[in-house]
Design a protein around this motif. Structure first.
Motif, PDB file in Angstrom:
ATOM      1  N   LEU A  15      35.150  40.770   6.929  1.00 16.68           N
ATOM      2  CA  LEU A  15      33.967  40.255   7.614  1.00 16.68           C
ATOM      3  C   LEU A  15      33.413  38.935   7.051  1.00 16.68           C
ATOM      4  CD1 LEU A  15      32.893  41.537  10.165  1.00 16.68           C
ATOM      5  CD2 LEU A  15      30.871  42.164   8.883  1.00 16.68           C
ATOM      6  N   PRO A  16      33.405  38.743   5.725  1.00 16.09           N
ATOM      7  CA  PRO A  16      32.894  37.454   5.223  1.00 16.09           C
ATOM      8  C   PRO A  16      33.628  36.248   5.798  1.00 16.09           C
ATOM      9  CG  PRO A  16      33.020  38.996   3.453  1.00 16.09           C
ATOM     10  CD  PRO A  16      33.644  39.680   4.631  1.00 16.09           C
ATOM     11  N   ALA A  17      34.911  36.398   6.120  1.00 21.91           N
ATOM     12  CA  ALA A  17      35.636  35.285   6.737  1.00 21.91           C
ATOM     13  C   ALA A  17      35.020  34.941   8.091  1.00 21.91           C
ATOM     14  CB  ALA A  17      37.110  35.631   6.899  1.00 21.91           C
ATOM     15  N   VAL A  18      34.500  35.969   8.772  1.00 19.09           N
ATOM     16  CA  VAL A  18      33.816  35.719  10.034  1.00 19.09           C
ATOM     17  C   VAL A  18      32.500  34.985   9.767  1.00 19.09           C
ATOM     18  CG1 VAL A  18      32.786  36.805  12.055  1.00 19.09           C
ATOM     19  CG2 VAL A  18      34.862  37.757  11.063  1.00 19.09           C
ATOM     20  N   GLY A  19      31.834  35.390   8.689  1.00 18.73           N
ATOM     21  CA  GLY A  19      30.537  34.796   8.362  1.00 18.73           C
ATOM     22  C   GLY A  19      30.590  33.298   8.156  1.00 18.73           C
ATOM     23  N   VAL A  20      31.697  32.793   7.603  1.00 16.61           N
ATOM     24  CA  VAL A  20      31.767  31.347   7.386  1.00 16.61           C
ATOM     25  C   VAL A  20      32.261  30.615   8.630  1.00 16.61           C
ATOM     26  CG1 VAL A  20      32.054  31.432   4.893  1.00 16.61           C
ATOM     27  CG2 VAL A  20      34.062  31.530   6.345  1.00 16.61           C
ATOM     28  N   SER A  21      32.687  31.356   9.663  1.00 20.33           N
ATOM     29  CA  SER A  21      33.244  30.702  10.852  1.00 20.33           C
ATOM     30  C   SER A  21      32.233  30.530  11.973  1.00 20.33           C
ATOM     31  CB  SER A  21      34.416  31.510  11.411  1.00 20.33           C
ATOM     32  OG  SER A  21      35.383  31.727  10.430  1.00 20.33           O
ATOM     33  N   ILE A  22      31.098  31.201  11.865  1.00 19.34           N
ATOM     34  CA  ILE A  22      30.148  31.172  12.974  1.00 19.34           C
ATOM     35  C   ILE A  22      29.126  30.068  12.749  1.00 19.34           C
ATOM     36  CG2 ILE A  22      28.393  32.504  14.180  1.00 19.34           C
ATOM     37  CD1 ILE A  22      29.935  34.954  13.622  1.00 19.34           C
ATOM     38  N   PRO A  23      28.934  29.211  13.766  1.00 22.10           N
ATOM     39  CA  PRO A  23      27.970  28.123  13.589  1.00 22.10           C
ATOM     40  C   PRO A  23      26.567  28.675  13.325  1.00 22.10           C
ATOM     41  CG  PRO A  23      28.927  28.098  15.812  1.00 22.10           C
ATOM     42  CD  PRO A  23      29.592  29.192  15.074  1.00 22.10           C
ATOM     43  N   THR A  24      25.911  28.162  12.269  1.00 17.27           N
ATOM     44  CA  THR A  24      24.600  28.703  11.915  1.00 17.27           C
ATOM     45  C   THR A  24      23.561  28.409  12.998  1.00 17.27           C
ATOM     46  OG1 THR A  24      24.301  26.718  10.618  1.00 17.27           O
ATOM     47  CG2 THR A  24      24.824  28.709   9.409  1.00 17.27           C
ATOM     48  N   PHE A  25      23.704  27.254  13.678  1.00 16.88           N
ATOM     49  CA  PHE A  25      22.695  26.958  14.691  1.00 16.88           C
ATOM     50  C   PHE A  25      22.744  27.982  15.822  1.00 16.88           C
ATOM     51  CE2 PHE A  25      26.355  24.197  15.569  1.00 16.88           C
ATOM     52  CZ  PHE A  25      26.621  24.449  16.904  1.00 16.88           C
TER      53      PHE A  25
ATOM     54  N   VAL B  68      36.381  28.657  16.592  1.00 17.16           N
ATOM     55  CA  VAL B  68      36.476  28.479  15.134  1.00 17.16           C
ATOM     56  C   VAL B  68      37.140  29.706  14.502  1.00 17.16           C
ATOM     57  CG1 VAL B  68      35.198  28.165  13.002  1.00 17.16           C
ATOM     58  CG2 VAL B  68      34.451  27.010  15.051  1.00 17.16           C
ATOM     59  N   LEU B  69      36.716  30.883  14.940  1.00 17.55           N
ATOM     60  CA  LEU B  69      37.300  32.110  14.397  1.00 17.55           C
ATOM     61  C   LEU B  69      38.807  32.153  14.646  1.00 17.55           C
ATOM     62  CD1 LEU B  69      34.733  34.902  15.245  1.00 17.55           C
ATOM     63  CD2 LEU B  69      35.697  34.383  13.015  1.00 17.55           C
ATOM     64  N   SER B  70      39.205  31.790  15.864  1.00 20.62           N
ATOM     65  CA  SER B  70      40.628  31.805  16.189  1.00 20.62           C
ATOM     66  C   SER B  70      41.388  30.824  15.309  1.00 20.62           C
ATOM     67  CB  SER B  70      40.842  31.440  17.659  1.00 20.62           C
ATOM     68  OG  SER B  70      40.102  32.300  18.473  1.00 20.62           O
ATOM     69  N   ALA B  71      40.841  29.610  15.209  1.00 18.41           N
ATOM     70  CA  ALA B  71      41.523  28.593  14.401  1.00 18.41           C
ATOM     71  C   ALA B  71      41.654  29.071  12.958  1.00 18.41           C
ATOM     72  CB  ALA B  71      40.753  27.275  14.461  1.00 18.41           C
ATOM     73  N   ASN B  72      40.596  29.669  12.420  1.00 16.53           N
ATOM     74  CA  ASN B  72      40.649  30.128  11.032  1.00 16.53           C
ATOM     75  C   ASN B  72      41.619  31.291  10.866  1.00 16.53           C
ATOM     76  OD1 ASN B  72      38.886  28.226  10.214  1.00 16.53           O
ATOM     77  ND2 ASN B  72      37.116  29.568  10.076  1.00 16.53           N
TER      78      ASN B  72
ATOM     79  N   LEU C 232      35.640  21.689  13.560  1.00 14.23           N
ATOM     80  CA  LEU C 232      34.942  22.030  14.803  1.00 14.23           C
ATOM     81  C   LEU C 232      33.495  22.437  14.507  1.00 14.23           C
ATOM     82  CD1 LEU C 232      34.818  22.426  17.782  1.00 14.23           C
ATOM     83  CD2 LEU C 232      35.853  24.669  17.534  1.00 14.23           C
ATOM     84  N   LEU C 233      33.308  23.183  13.418  1.00  8.25           N
ATOM     85  CA  LEU C 233      31.943  23.556  13.030  1.00  8.25           C
ATOM     86  C   LEU C 233      31.097  22.316  12.782  1.00  8.25           C
ATOM     87  CD1 LEU C 233      32.057  26.573  10.545  1.00  8.25           C
ATOM     88  CD2 LEU C 233      31.126  26.481  12.843  1.00  8.25           C
ATOM     89  N   SER C 234      31.639  21.376  12.002  1.00  9.37           N
ATOM     90  CA  SER C 234      30.864  20.173  11.667  1.00  9.37           C
ATOM     91  C   SER C 234      30.631  19.318  12.896  1.00  9.37           C
ATOM     92  CB  SER C 234      31.599  19.339  10.613  1.00  9.37           C
ATOM     93  OG  SER C 234      32.061  20.142   9.583  1.00  9.37           O
ATOM     94  N   VAL C 235      31.677  19.132  13.691  1.00 11.78           N
ATOM     95  CA  VAL C 235      31.546  18.288  14.881  1.00 11.78           C
ATOM     96  C   VAL C 235      30.488  18.863  15.809  1.00 11.78           C
ATOM     97  CG1 VAL C 235      32.705  17.678  17.034  1.00 11.78           C
ATOM     98  CG2 VAL C 235      33.843  17.254  14.871  1.00 11.78           C
TER      99      VAL C 235
END
Lengths: 314, 325
Positions: B140-150, A296-300, A247-250
């Motif tokens: 928290l780092p798990a959150v950091g990789v889940s948030i779209p950077t844009f 994304v957070l939920s899925a992860n 989802l992030l990439s898409v």
């Protein structure tokens, strides 16, 4: 790929869990009760969920997303492509997410964009799963030069960042949601291939495979009936992990403008559309972006819990 | 040592060649017609006569069979000639390389920031005794990789640039314009290295020698910084190649969000107009970065960790780096 890389090492060393201790752990250990508990493998999932509010929230978010993808009409009466109110209205009770520069209801657009984004994610993970598993299966089972060649292919896929692989595929295939999905899927092939190959190698050496070989079973049947089912666990866990990443990439690719053409709503392109109105209308980019982040957070979060319960689940 | 280095170099070159080949065939079997798109760009939409089209084709070598085109392209690429950009007519390689310094500034700042923040975060989590806070720090780092950077980037622009008017929102001038994009680009790097280091610290802190250090009366900070950290840092170093790859990919997004110039911006524009030579350069360049960093890391292992002999370095190092499985 980042999350996968980090969680993968945890896939292998999961020791076979004794059902009784597994039950004790799920009950939240540290009770005064020291009697050996009868193994309760079928304990209600809902009860376990209630004790983990984060996980419950994650499931709720994903359920809403799935519902919005399936029946968007359920959530809103507006048309996602037609203006329904004044331009650039801040979020209020009528327009939950506000309206955009053309007066279209942003909430409606997010809801209707769900289907497109979810579809793309599913296709992406499926492409990665099928192609990657096939490569891994062949490499692990046939070995020899096939293994060498296929693993060099995987090396290449690992050497180029997934986003650039996707961009190269989009250059070749053209724009559009499906093409984005395929491009992202190809970027995921490497991790699936590696996990599958490792699993096949592990299982190929076991006694029951040897027995089946001696029983005179054909190679294809051996592969399909005896080896493949045993690889399902780790590969499916990886697939759940890849959902959030996909989802992030898409949405990143759709943000860059390679997705569906403008009028059609899509999560990433909605954020991109709000980019020109950052100063005037904070909600246009922020809210769709928040929806992506929450999903994304939920899925992860769910993927991690599945990963943890892998042994009892499969 | 020498044979090992040569073997690694050989493998690196093999991967680069394969990347070039795979990308070449991917891009040159595409349905679009490079001659048409070049003519379209140059001729302002005017249609060309078949004869002119054929001439453009011959100029671009498109009338040759694919294998012949490939052989020529490979030979030229070895001499640093990746063809000319179909949008500008400038050599694709030099066009790309000219933009490298801007991106290097961004990615370098992000790498430094990310590694420092990630290490600090992991150390803080290991240092914290209060269980609740510790778990929060680890989660928290798990959150950091889940948030779209844009998304983070756009939020920061809104708050820092527009509301507080502290830093420029877009552009390339000076250090001030570098702060926001580097900060955002550093988030995934920091989150990832914090996760890796946390896990590795966890294992190291249970090692007997740490117990010994503690028994001898070393303070907690000394145990953590002098004894545990140095031994735990190896997996982070191993992941550097991957981190570099992420930064190359991430800079594509950051340069779009912050309207910066650089290789990311060039890549996006090239994809938009099917400028295949430039896309080819972009992919090969990304592979060069990844392979180069990995090669460097592999050769540096024995320096960082004297316990690693080169023979074992080949096995553990490569396996963990995910280069040769």
């Amino acid at each position: 790929m980042s999350l996968t890389e980090q969680v993968l090492p945890r896939l292998e060393p999961v020791p076979p869990v004794d059902p009784s201790t597994a039950g004790a752990r799920a009950d939240g250990d540290g009770g005064a009760d020291v009697r050996p508990r009868p193994p309760r493998r079928t304990r209600p999932t809902l009860a376990r969920l209630a004790r983990q509010p984060g996980l419950l929230l994650a499931w709720t978010v994903l359920a809403l997303v799935a519902l919005a993808a399936a029946v968007p009409e359920l959530f809103t009466d507006h048309d996602p492509l037609r203006p329904v109110g004044p331009r650039l209205t801040a979020p209020d009770s009528e327009f939950l997410f506000g309206t955009d520069n053309l007066g279209r209801d942003l909430f409606t657009r997010v809801v209707y964009g769900t289907a497109e984004s979810v579809q793309a994610v599913v296709v992406a993970v499926l492409v990665g799963l099928v192609v990657g598993s096939l490569l891994g299966l062949l490499a692990g089972y046939l070995g020899g030069w096939v293994d060498d060649v296929l693993m060099r292919v995987v090396d290449v896929l690992l050497a180029v960042p997934a986003l650039l692989i996707s961009l190269a595929f989009i250059t070749a295939l053209g724009f559009g949601t499906v093409n984005i999905a395929i491009a992202v899927g190809i970027g995921n092939v490497a991790s699936f291939a590696r996990v599958m190959r490792a699993e096949v190698l592990r299982i190929r050496g076991s006694a029951f495979v040897e027995a089946a070989t001696f029983a005179g079973i054909g190679r294809l049947r051996l592969l399909a009936r005896h080896i493949l089912p045993h690889t399902a666990g780790p590969v499916l866990v990886l697939a759940t992990l890849e959902l959030g990443l996909a989802l992030l990439s898409v949405s990143a690719l759709s943000f860059l403008g390679f997705g569906a053409p403008p009028p059609a709503p899509e999560w990433g392109s909605l954020v991109a559309g709000g980019r020109d109105y950052l100063a005037a209308a904070w909600w246009m980019a922020s809210i769709p972006g928040f929806v992506i982040a929450a999903t994304v957070l939920s899925a992860n979060r769910i993927a991690r819990s599945v990963n943890r319960h892998q042994v009892s689940a499969f | 040592m020498i044979t090992y280095a040569f073997r690694r170099l050989g493998h690196a070159l093999l991967v680069l060649w394969a990347t070039f080949t795979a990308t070449f065939f991917l891009l040159y079997v595409l349905p679009g017609d490079a001659a048409l798109s070049k003519a379209g760009v140059g001729g302002d939409g005017a249609t060309l006569s078949p004869a002119e089209l054929a001439r453009v084709r011959a100029d671009l070598g498109l009338d040759q069979p694919v294998v012949g085109q490939y052989a020529t392209a490979l030979l030229h690429a070895l001499r640093g000639d990746f063809g000319t950009s179909t949008q500008t007519g400038a050599p694709a390689l030099s066009m790309y390389v000219e933009a490298v310094p801007e991106t290097l500034k961004l990615a370098g700042a992000a790498l430094l920031l990310g590694l420092v923040a990630g290490t600090g975060w992991a150390l803080l989590a290991a240092w914290t005794r209060w269980r609740l806070l510790r778990q929060a720090l680890l989660a928290l780092p798990a959150v950091g990789v889940s948030i779209p950077t844009f998304w983070i980037g756009l939020l920061l622009i809104q708050v820092v640039s527009f509301r507080w008017q502290l830093l420029p929102a877009i552009g390339n001038d000076g250090v001030r314009s570098l702060v926001l994009p580097a900060l955002v680009l550093a988030v995934p790097t920091a989150a990832m290295s914090a996760q890796i280091l946390s896990r590795s610290l966890e294992a190291t802190l249970h090692a007997p020698y740490v117990e010994t250090a503690r028994a001898r009366g070393a303070s907690r900070s000394r145990v953590l910084l002098r004894h545990a950290l140095r031994n735990s840092v190896l997996p982070v170093v191993t992941a550097l190649g991957m981190t570099a790859g992420h930064l190359v990919g991430g800079s594509v997004i950051m340069e779009t969000v912050f309207s910066r110039s650089g290789v990311g911006a060039i890549t996006v524009r090239a994809v938009n107009v099917q400028d295949t030579p430039v896309v080819l350069v972009a992919v090969v360049f990304a592979a060069v970065v990844f392979v180069g960093v990995n090669l460097l890391v592999d050769l540096l292992y024995p320096v960082i960790d004297p316990r690693i002999q080169l023979r074992t370095a080949r096995r553990t190092g490569l396996l963990r780096a995910g280069v040769a499985t």
